[in-house]
Write an enzyme that holds these catalytic residues in place. Structure first.
Site, PDB file in Angstrom:
ATOM      1  N   GLY A 248     -12.906 -32.187  23.601  1.00 55.75           N
ATOM      2  CA  GLY A 248     -13.054 -33.472  24.247  1.00 55.75           C
ATOM      3  C   GLY A 248     -13.162 -33.542  25.753  1.00 55.75           C
ATOM      4  O   GLY A 248     -13.414 -34.619  26.282  1.00 55.75           O
ATOM      5  N   GLU A 290     -10.635 -26.993  21.300  1.00 57.22           N
ATOM      6  CA  GLU A 290     -11.936 -26.893  20.639  1.00 57.22           C
ATOM      7  C   GLU A 290     -13.048 -27.502  21.479  1.00 57.22           C
ATOM      8  O   GLU A 290     -13.670 -28.482  21.077  1.00 57.22           O
ATOM      9  CB  GLU A 290     -11.896 -27.615  19.288  1.00 57.22           C
ATOM     10  CG  GLU A 290     -10.797 -27.147  18.383  1.00 57.22           C
ATOM     11  CD  GLU A 290     -10.739 -27.939  17.083  1.00 57.22           C
ATOM     12  OE1 GLU A 290     -10.599 -27.326  16.014  1.00 57.22           O
ATOM     13  OE2 GLU A 290     -10.827 -29.190  17.146  1.00 57.22           O
ATOM     14  N   PRO A 291     -13.309 -26.945  22.648  1.00 56.95           N
ATOM     15  CA  PRO A 291     -14.355 -27.524  23.490  1.00 56.95           C
ATOM     16  C   PRO A 291     -15.745 -27.313  22.893  1.00 56.95           C
ATOM     17  O   PRO A 291     -16.062 -26.226  22.420  1.00 56.95           O
ATOM     18  CB  PRO A 291     -14.217 -26.751  24.802  1.00 56.95           C
ATOM     19  CG  PRO A 291     -13.633 -25.429  24.401  1.00 56.95           C
ATOM     20  CD  PRO A 291     -12.709 -25.735  23.249  1.00 56.95           C
ATOM     21  N   GLY A 292     -16.542 -28.340  22.908  1.00 55.93           N
ATOM     22  CA  GLY A 292     -17.940 -28.235  22.504  1.00 55.93           C
ATOM     23  C   GLY A 292     -18.804 -28.591  23.693  1.00 55.93           C
ATOM     24  O   GLY A 292     -19.388 -27.742  24.365  1.00 55.93           O
ATOM     25  N   ARG A 293     -18.822 -29.894  24.000  1.00 54.92           N
ATOM     26  CA  ARG A 293     -19.634 -30.417  25.092  1.00 54.92           C
ATOM     27  C   ARG A 293     -19.404 -29.675  26.419  1.00 54.92           C
ATOM     28  O   ARG A 293     -20.351 -29.362  27.124  1.00 54.92           O
ATOM     29  CB  ARG A 293     -19.266 -31.899  25.271  1.00 54.92           C
ATOM     30  CG  ARG A 293     -20.154 -32.691  26.210  1.00 54.92           C
ATOM     31  CD  ARG A 293     -19.529 -34.080  26.443  1.00 54.92           C
ATOM     32  NE  ARG A 293     -19.134 -34.685  25.194  1.00 54.92           N
ATOM     33  CZ  ARG A 293     -19.884 -35.529  24.485  1.00 54.92           C
ATOM     34  NH1 ARG A 293     -21.065 -35.887  24.944  1.00 54.92           N
ATOM     35  NH2 ARG A 293     -19.434 -36.032  23.359  1.00 54.92           N
ATOM     36  N   ARG A 330     -29.485 -39.549  21.509  1.00 54.41           N
ATOM     37  CA  ARG A 330     -28.216 -40.117  21.983  1.00 54.41           C
ATOM     38  C   ARG A 330     -28.354 -41.440  22.718  1.00 54.41           C
ATOM     39  O   ARG A 330     -27.449 -42.262  22.685  1.00 54.41           O
ATOM     40  CB  ARG A 330     -27.444 -39.090  22.818  1.00 54.41           C
ATOM     41  CG  ARG A 330     -27.000 -37.890  21.974  1.00 54.41           C
ATOM     42  CD  ARG A 330     -26.108 -36.924  22.729  1.00 54.41           C
ATOM     43  NE  ARG A 330     -24.802 -37.485  22.998  1.00 54.41           N
ATOM     44  CZ  ARG A 330     -24.382 -37.862  24.196  1.00 54.41           C
ATOM     45  NH1 ARG A 330     -25.160 -37.726  25.252  1.00 54.41           N
ATOM     46  NH2 ARG A 330     -23.192 -38.392  24.342  1.00 54.41           N
ATOM     47  N   CYS A 361     -42.384 -44.043  16.723  1.00 53.51           N
ATOM     48  CA  CYS A 361     -42.743 -45.414  16.384  1.00 53.51           C
ATOM     49  C   CYS A 361     -41.465 -46.201  16.143  1.00 53.51           C
ATOM     50  O   CYS A 361     -41.113 -46.527  15.007  1.00 53.51           O
ATOM     51  CB  CYS A 361     -43.614 -45.426  15.142  1.00 53.51           C
ATOM     52  SG  CYS A 361     -45.054 -44.390  15.366  1.00 53.51           S
ATOM     53  N   GLU A 362     -40.787 -46.505  17.217  1.00 57.48           N
ATOM     54  CA  GLU A 362     -39.463 -47.105  17.140  1.00 57.48           C
ATOM     55  C   GLU A 362     -39.180 -47.657  18.531  1.00 57.48           C
ATOM     56  O   GLU A 362     -39.168 -46.886  19.493  1.00 57.48           O
ATOM     57  CB  GLU A 362     -38.468 -45.979  16.803  1.00 57.48           C
ATOM     58  CG  GLU A 362     -37.080 -46.374  16.462  1.00 57.48           C
ATOM     59  CD  GLU A 362     -36.953 -46.861  15.022  1.00 57.48           C
ATOM     60  OE1 GLU A 362     -36.337 -47.907  14.846  1.00 57.48           O
ATOM     61  OE2 GLU A 362     -37.465 -46.200  14.108  1.00 57.48           O
ATOM     62  N   TYR A 390     -25.140 -31.668  21.640  1.00 56.20           N
ATOM     63  CA  TYR A 390     -25.508 -32.810  20.795  1.00 56.20           C
ATOM     64  C   TYR A 390     -26.954 -33.265  20.981  1.00 56.20           C
ATOM     65  O   TYR A 390     -27.249 -34.456  20.891  1.00 56.20           O
ATOM     66  CB  TYR A 390     -24.532 -33.984  21.036  1.00 56.20           C
ATOM     67  CG  TYR A 390     -23.091 -33.583  20.813  1.00 56.20           C
ATOM     68  CD1 TYR A 390     -22.634 -33.298  19.538  1.00 56.20           C
ATOM     69  CD2 TYR A 390     -22.207 -33.435  21.877  1.00 56.20           C
ATOM     70  CE1 TYR A 390     -21.320 -32.897  19.322  1.00 56.20           C
ATOM     71  CE2 TYR A 390     -20.891 -33.026  21.676  1.00 56.20           C
ATOM     72  CZ  TYR A 390     -20.460 -32.763  20.389  1.00 56.20           C
ATOM     73  OH  TYR A 390     -19.169 -32.363  20.184  1.00 56.20           O
TER      74      TYR A 390
END
Ligand SMILES: *Cc1c(COP(=O)(O)O)cnc(C)c1O
Length: 431
Positions: A248, A290-293, A330, A361-362, A390
């Protein structure tokens, strides 16, 4: 510049790890994910060293693979002394295919199927982070049939709101992950786990959220977990050897975001834990993070080719790029902030107010709105910073767009780590 690994060369072009992004796009095509491997390694080292220096012996970081997962990343993680979280058999498979030792894997997930459990057990995954009592019983059963005693951590929810986005906030009581402490369910969860013959309970896990910039929310989690652990010790005679505090820590998406002092925060956390344990006369547990980012986020950027500019007179201007929500969903999902740079004309005045749109197409397919760039032309190159986490893992083939290649940069050299998808890849599963 947002980070030290970015620079501008004499041609006015953005460089990453010393390499000219215009040349990278020319060589590998666009859109392109670029990952600065040197920065990933440095980010790992900050955790490994600070955790060794300040926290109880054996404390260590686990990389959260949901942030970024491809074979070539795992040797880097292992060399830097990281262990790793996995959340699916696919992530287990990828880590093992990258040569990562199974005993250094921690298996997460709030709905592990029987097949997942068996796959992870037979792969030799080191530790299961058990989400709920149903999983606990299934795991005990299958560990028994395989003649194993499986190490586990039990996931509990401390009921903390670290004031982040709701969508990425998982420490609250009312959520689908873990078992709440406050309702008394977590205590019953632990009591049951301790009766199961084929499980070796090592301690507890909690994850309070994401994009956290200071130690305070983690200290709050430590307080709640220590109270809980002490209650368990008194009632059940079980002492936790491990506290996993989840991931986090945040990264800088924009200039206004603070720089996170990871070692300083780990030190503050360690002091808080030591004082808390001393006050309760509780033996110091190993701490896992548990670092990800914060390992891969600021090591990545995405390069796009500009297709054109469309001005809706009286409203606004759109710069369209040759990727979008397929490689980075994101902004479309939760208006995530990003810094967008004119990679091929960094020294030009940024006086053109515009929104960057993808090619899907959004109407929600936007990368960022109302930013300032130089006047853009077809074939210009845009860089979106801080896309290392991510993005690759959340990519899709919507509109049958091929997923971009991923290039790793190390010591001033670039190498292809994931090739661009082909049309054949798109139909590969179709009979
Ligand atoms: C998402 C998640 C992480 C990683 O979070 P980051 O914000 O990327 O550091 C770690 N642990 C768990 C359980 C998670 O769900």
């Amino acid at each position: 510049m947002l980070y030290e690994n970015l620079s501008v060369n004499e041609k006015g072009r953005l460089c990453v790890g010393g390499l000219d992004t215009v040349q990278l796009a020319a060589e590998f095509g666009a859109p392109l994910y670029v990952l600065d491997e040197d920065r990933v390694r440095a980010n790992c080292q900050r955790y490994v060293q600070a955790m060794q220096a300040y926290l109880p012996a054996g404390s260590r970081p686990l990389f959260a693979g949901k942030a970024l997962c491809f074979k070539g990343l795992y040797p880097v993680l292992e060399e830097e002394g990281m262990e790793a979280d996995v959340v699916s058999p696919g992530e287990i498979y990828t880590a093992l295919a990258g040569g990562f030792p199974p005993e250094k894997l921690y298996f997460h997930g709030n709905n592990k199927t029987d097949e997942d459990i068996q796959f992870a057990l037979s792969s030799g995954v080191g530790c299961f982070i058990v989400d709920n009592p149903l999983e606990l019983r299934r795991l005990d059963h299958y560990a028994g049939t395989m003649g194993k005693r499986q190490r586990v951590l039990l996931r509990v929810t401390p009921g903390i709101d670290p004031h982040t986005l709701q969508a990425i906030n998982t420490g609250r009581i009312d959520c689908q992950f873990g078992v709440p402490i406050e309702t008394g369910q977590a205590e019953r969860f632990v009591a049951e786990a301790l009766t199961l013959e084929h499980l070796e309970v090592e301690g507890f896990h909690s994850h309070i959220g994401s994009q956290i910039f200071e130690a305070a929310p983690f200290c709050d989690a430590v307080d709640i977990l220590l109270d809980f652990a002490q209650g368990i010790r008194e009632k059940l005679g079980f002492t936790a050897r491990v506290l996993n505090l989840g991931g986090g820590f945040g990264v800088r998406y924009q200039e206004r975001d603070p720089v996170v002092d990871i070692p300083g925060n780990i030190r503050a956390l360690a002091e808080h834990l030591t004082a808390g344990c001393a006050a309760k006369d509780y033996p110091l547990p190993q701490v896992l993070l548990e670092p990800g980012r914060s390992i891969v986020g600021d090591a990545g950027l995405t390069l796009y080719r500009v297709g054109g500019v469309k001005t809706i007179e009286g409203y606004r201007s759109y710069v369209t790029v040759n990727g979008g929500m397929t490689d980075n969903p994101r902004y479309a999902l939760y208006q995530a902030p990003y810094t967008v740079l004119p990679a091929d004309r960094m020294n030009d005045q940024r006086t053109f107010r515009c929104s960057v749109a993808g090619r899907c197409c959004e109407s929600g397919d936007l990368i960022q709105e109302e930013i300032d760039l130089p006047q853009m032309q077809r074939e210009d190159l845009l860089a979106v910073l801080t896309t290392g986490a991510y993005n690759f893992t959340m990519a899709s083939n919507y509109n049958r767009l091929c997923r971009p290649a991923l290039v790793m940069v190390r010591g001033g050299k670039a190498r292809l780590a994931v090739r661009r998808q082909t049309f054949e890849d798109l139909t590969a599963c179709e009979l």
